[in-house]
Design an enzyme around this catalytic site. Sequence first.
Site: not given
Length: 320
Positions: A234-236, A259, A264, A283-284
């Site tokens: 859930v970082a990058r 995520d 991306e 990415h939510v």
Amino acid sequence: MATADQHTDPHDVWLPIPPDEIEGLPDGLHYVHWDAGPDYPADPARCVFYAVPYMKSAEILLRPLPRMSRVRVVQTLTAGTENMLPGLSDMPSGARLCNARGLHDASTAELALTLTLAALRGIPGFVRAQDAGEWRPDLRPALADKSVLIVGYGSIGSAIEDRLTPFECARVVRIARTARDTVRGPVHPLSDLSAHLPEADVVVLATPLTDATRGLVGSGFLAQMKDGALLVNVARGGVVDTKALLAELESGRLYAALDVTDPEPLPTGHPLWHAPGVLITPHVGGPSSAFLPRAKRLIRDQLTLFAAGEPLRNVVATAE
């Protein structure tokens, strides 16, 4: 509600949310709304406080900065500032770049837990079975009694542990750039990562994307993870070497719940979409019903400090 001051000195504040929707903005500043459209709402040279639109491309967000010759504050609505750091060289000396630490803690931590539980309990497979109208019982791992390693223990990492606490994990290990003590126990330095990776059933990535963390999760990192372990990001996306992760997923040795991805958005036809054992959300982590009220409070509070000449919160860099 704050009113627009008509002084001739530059005093514009650019907001990504219409100013009449934010209660309690301080008086004495002129508020304009810009949400990354092609036309600027005012002369950028008059802007003193730039609240950056949310979830737009870096190219768009950086575009007005070279013309913001009097800007004093650039405030993001993201915890990460990697998209805005290249703009420091366009900012006047002393201008501050602030992040949104705390804004996304609850929402991102919720998603981290959701991804972890969904991946462990095989929810994607059950959804596919439901779509096919098929009853497919399966014995799946529980989060209870598992060892969890959180890589990146800032406010989001701490919020993730808050939500793990009721799930009876055997152990939660915390990793950050530097060691420190917390009320929950020690935070180990990044240099100790190799000592803890082999014991973790679940590895949650919540670290910012920096020069030190880009590609951190490469073939060496992944090779140290135990067979059957779950990687949750859930970082990058750039924290993970996608090619190395694909190799582990395709071998069936590791699982992942992501995520964020690199690249991306993940292009149609990319092999990650169909890799075995992967759950992907677009990415939510931040965008949820929790975002807007917290974003408004952050903007209001930072502007109140700015108008009073008091130190701002969440300063991550200052232009030279």
